[in-house]
Structure formats: C-alpha cells, structure tokens
Design an enzyme around this catalytic site. Structure first.
Site, PDB file in Angstrom:
ATOM      1  N   SER A  18       0.863  -1.186   0.000  1.00 23.76           N
ATOM      2  CA  SER A  18       0.000   0.000   0.000  1.00 23.76           C
ATOM      3  C   SER A  18       0.892   1.225   0.000  1.00 23.76           C
ATOM      4  CB  SER A  18      -0.868   0.010   1.264  1.00 23.76           C
ATOM      5  OG  SER A  18      -1.467   1.286   1.436  1.00 23.76           O
ATOM      6  N   TYR A  74      -1.128  -0.605  10.431  1.00 21.35           N
ATOM      7  CA  TYR A  74      -1.252  -1.002   9.018  1.00 21.35           C
ATOM      8  C   TYR A  74      -0.076  -0.444   8.221  1.00 21.35           C
ATOM      9  CZ  TYR A  74      -3.337  -1.102   4.292  1.00 21.35           C
ATOM     10  OH  TYR A  74      -3.585  -1.314   2.959  1.00 21.35           O
TER      11      TYR A  74
HETATM   12  N1  LIG Z   1      -8.722  -0.886  -0.891  1.00 21.79           N
HETATM   13  C1  LIG Z   1      -7.728  -0.017  -0.960  1.00 21.79           C
HETATM   14  O1  LIG Z   1      -7.934   1.194  -1.148  1.00 21.79           O
HETATM   15  C2  LIG Z   1      -6.297  -0.482  -0.823  1.00 21.79           C
HETATM   16  C3  LIG Z   1      -5.270   0.423  -1.026  1.00 21.79           C
HETATM   17  C4  LIG Z   1      -3.954  -0.017  -0.929  1.00 21.79           C
HETATM   18  C5  LIG Z   1      -3.677  -1.343  -0.621  1.00 21.79           C
HETATM   19  N2  LIG Z   1      -4.699  -2.206  -0.393  1.00 21.79           N
HETATM   20  C6  LIG Z   1      -4.367  -3.581  -0.056  1.00 21.79           C
HETATM   21  O2  LIG Z   1      -4.931  -4.408  -1.050  1.00 21.79           O
HETATM   22  C7  LIG Z   1      -5.319  -5.649  -0.470  1.00 21.79           C
HETATM   23  C8  LIG Z   1      -6.794  -5.915  -0.731  1.00 21.79           C
HETATM   24  O3  LIG Z   1      -7.531  -4.855  -0.192  1.00 21.79           O
HETATM   25  P1  LIG Z   1      -9.116  -4.729  -0.442  1.00 21.79           P
HETATM   26  O4  LIG Z   1      -9.512  -3.358  -0.019  1.00 21.79           O
HETATM   27  O5  LIG Z   1      -9.464  -5.231  -1.788  1.00 21.79           O
HETATM   28  O6  LIG Z   1      -9.641  -5.776   0.674  1.00 21.79           O
HETATM   29  P2  LIG Z   1     -11.160  -6.140   1.047  1.00 21.79           P
HETATM   30  O7  LIG Z   1     -12.110  -5.563   0.068  1.00 21.79           O
HETATM   31  O8  LIG Z   1     -11.340  -5.819   2.499  1.00 21.79           O
HETATM   32  O9  LIG Z   1     -11.168  -7.735   0.849  1.00 21.79           O
HETATM   33  C9  LIG Z   1     -10.379  -8.509   1.672  1.00 21.79           C
HETATM   34  C10 LIG Z   1     -10.393  -9.922   1.140  1.00 21.79           C
HETATM   35  O10 LIG Z   1      -9.490 -10.688   1.937  1.00 21.79           O
HETATM   36  C11 LIG Z   1     -10.209 -11.739   2.600  1.00 21.79           C
HETATM   37  N3  LIG Z   1      -9.600 -11.900   3.916  1.00 21.79           N
HETATM   38  C12 LIG Z   1      -9.549 -11.001   4.929  1.00 21.79           C
HETATM   39  N4  LIG Z   1      -8.919 -11.528   5.989  1.00 21.79           N
HETATM   40  C13 LIG Z   1      -8.549 -12.793   5.630  1.00 21.79           C
HETATM   41  C14 LIG Z   1      -7.892 -13.849   6.299  1.00 21.79           C
HETATM   42  N5  LIG Z   1      -7.478 -13.729   7.573  1.00 21.79           N
HETATM   43  N6  LIG Z   1      -7.679 -15.010   5.637  1.00 21.79           N
HETATM   44  C15 LIG Z   1      -8.110 -15.173   4.331  1.00 21.79           C
HETATM   45  N7  LIG Z   1      -8.742 -14.186   3.664  1.00 21.79           N
HETATM   46  C16 LIG Z   1      -8.969 -13.025   4.305  1.00 21.79           C
HETATM   47  C17 LIG Z   1     -11.665 -11.263   2.617  1.00 21.79           C
HETATM   48  O11 LIG Z   1     -12.601 -12.340   2.649  1.00 21.79           O
HETATM   49  P3  LIG Z   1     -13.092 -12.999   4.042  1.00 21.79           P
HETATM   50  O12 LIG Z   1     -13.497 -11.846   4.932  1.00 21.79           O
HETATM   51  O13 LIG Z   1     -14.210 -13.901   3.657  1.00 21.79           O
HETATM   52  O14 LIG Z   1     -11.918 -13.762   4.592  1.00 21.79           O
HETATM   53  C18 LIG Z   1     -11.748 -10.571   1.250  1.00 21.79           C
HETATM   54  O15 LIG Z   1     -11.907 -11.540   0.217  1.00 21.79           O
HETATM   55  C19 LIG Z   1      -4.962  -5.567   1.013  1.00 21.79           C
HETATM   56  O16 LIG Z   1      -3.679  -6.116   1.240  1.00 21.79           O
HETATM   57  C20 LIG Z   1      -4.940  -4.068   1.258  1.00 21.79           C
HETATM   58  O17 LIG Z   1      -4.117  -3.733   2.359  1.00 21.79           O
HETATM   59  C21 LIG Z   1      -5.997  -1.804  -0.486  1.00 21.79           C
END
Ligand SMILES: NC(=O)c1ccc[n+]([C@@H]2O[C@H](COP(=O)([O-])OP(=O)(O)OC[C@H]3O[C@@H](n4cnc5c(N)ncnc54)[C@H](OP(=O)(O)O)[C@@H]3O)[C@@H](O)[C@H]2O)c1
Length: 176
Positions: free
Chosen positions: A144, A157
């Site tokens: 991130s 984080y």
């Molecule tokens: N969204 C942003 O703006 C953003 C920006 C920069 C970086 N990121 C990074 O990109 C990645 C994805 O982010 P996102 O926003 O797309 O996430 P998200 O929408 O919150 O989705 C998280 C996914 O991970 C799964 N998950 C969560 N905890 C888990 C665990 N302990 N074991 C297995 N699966 C798990 C969730 O499903 P379940 O709950 O069913 O397990 C879901 O499928 C992350 O690493 C985040 O830090 C995101």
C-alpha cells in the site's frame, strides 16, 4: 492484452471481493487457472461462479491466512486442483484493528503484522518449494502507499505494509 499466462496456475489470497477478486478475474481472463482463497465460503463461491461464467477456470479454498498451516494447505490445494503452482499473489490484508493509535492494543499490532506480513512470507516459503519443482514461479505481495507514505492514522497497518515492502526488497536481493 496477452501476458502469455495461458495455462499457468495462480493462487490469489483474499479473493472473495475487492482487489483480490479483480486480480483473479484478470488472471483468469488471461487463461490462468486460479485458486481463490478467503475465509468465507459464500463469497468464494460467488467469485468462482463469476469467473466460470466468464469462461475462466477457478477453484476455491476456504482458509484463514493468519494461521501458519494455511500456507501449505493453499499450495496443496493448487496442486490438487490444477497440478502445480506458478504464481502466488499475497493480497489478503488490512488494518486488523482501530485506526486511532490510542485505541489499539498489542494484539491489534500483532494481528496486523500476521495478516499483512507473516501470511505473505509463509505463502512464499510454501510456494517456493513447489515452484522450484516446476522450474519457474513468481510471487507478488500487495502492499500500500501507506507503507511508504504514512497517512497519519492506522499506524499498525502502515508499519506492517512498510515491513512487507522491506521483506520483498530483502528477498529480491537474496533469492530463494
Ligand atoms: N482498498 C484499498 O484502497 C487499498 C489500497 C492499498 C492497498 N490495499 C491492499 O490491497 C489488499 C486488498 O484490499 P481490499 O480493499 O481489496 O480488501 P477487502 O475488500 O477488504 O477484501 C479482503 C479480502 O481478503 C479476505 N480476507 C480477509 N482476511 C482474511 C484472512 N485472515 N484469511 C483469508 N482471507 C482473508 C476477505 O474475505 P473474508 O473476509 O471472507 O476472509 C476478502 O476476500 C490488502 O492487502 C490491502 O491492504 C488496499
């Protein structure tokens, strides 16, 4: 776009929604066979169906990536479902606690590091053995901007993503 991934086998963690699902859909559209991993089975089934109905190939594994043994279970599932593993995407991540520092506990910090860092390095270690057997492989860690430019809250984080970036840079200088 042809990324020459047709026939390769990928695992993407955190694949029932968000960036992980988008990544899995794109890999499947490129002809990659994809193992989808998250804790909730309902979300995984919907994600798998979306990929299958678009003509892609996908299988699911319900697993919590913060549990150490999940890494070998994920690699075993990829081998069982598709016969190998070429690409590992450690995408599951998040803040794992409140955004305000005063409200966090030591446990929140440990959970943030386990979810964002330990899960990725566990997956890479488990996948590397299998990739060596196949003679090729790529590992991708989803970090991130918070890992390089802290945003002023959600310190656990930001620190975990900084550690993840540092781990990737260390490994790139010291290949497995
Ligand atoms: N969204 C942003 O703006 C953003 C920006 C920069 C970086 N990121 C990074 O990109 C990645 C994805 O982010 P996102 O926003 O797309 O996430 P998200 O929408 O919150 O989705 C998280 C996914 O991970 C799964 N998950 C969560 N905890 C888990 C665990 N302990 N074991 C297995 N699966 C798990 C969730 O499903 P379940 O709950 O069913 O397990 C879901 O499928 C992350 O690493 C985040 O830090 C995101």
């Amino acid at each position: 776009m042809d990324l020459e991934l047709a026939g390769t086998i990928a695992v993407v963690t955190g694949t029932s929604r968000g960036i992980g699902l988008a990544c899995a859909r794109q890999l499947a559209a490129e002809g990659c066979r994809v193992l989808l991993v998250a804790r909730g089975e309902a979300g995984l089934l919907a994600a798998r169906d979306a990929i299958l109905s678009a003509g892609g190939e996908a299988a699911i594994l319900a697993a919590d990536v913060t549990i150490d043994s999940s890494a070998s279970a994920i690699v075993e599932a990829a081998v069982r479902e598709f016969g190998g593993l070429d690409i590992g995407v450690a995408n599951a991540g998040g803040s794992a606690g409140p955004r305000e520092f005063d409200a966090t506990t030591g446990g929140d910090w440990e959970r943030a590091f386990r979810l964002n860092v330990v899960h990725a390095t566990n997956l890479l270690r488990a996948a590397a053995t299998r990739m060596e057997a196949g003679g090729r492989g790529s590992a991708i860690f989803i970090a991130s901007v918070s890992g390089s430019s802290p945003q002023g809250s959600n310190a656990q984080y930001a620190a975990a993503k900084a550690a993840l970036i540092h781990a990737a840079r260390s490994l790139e200088r010291n290949p497995i």
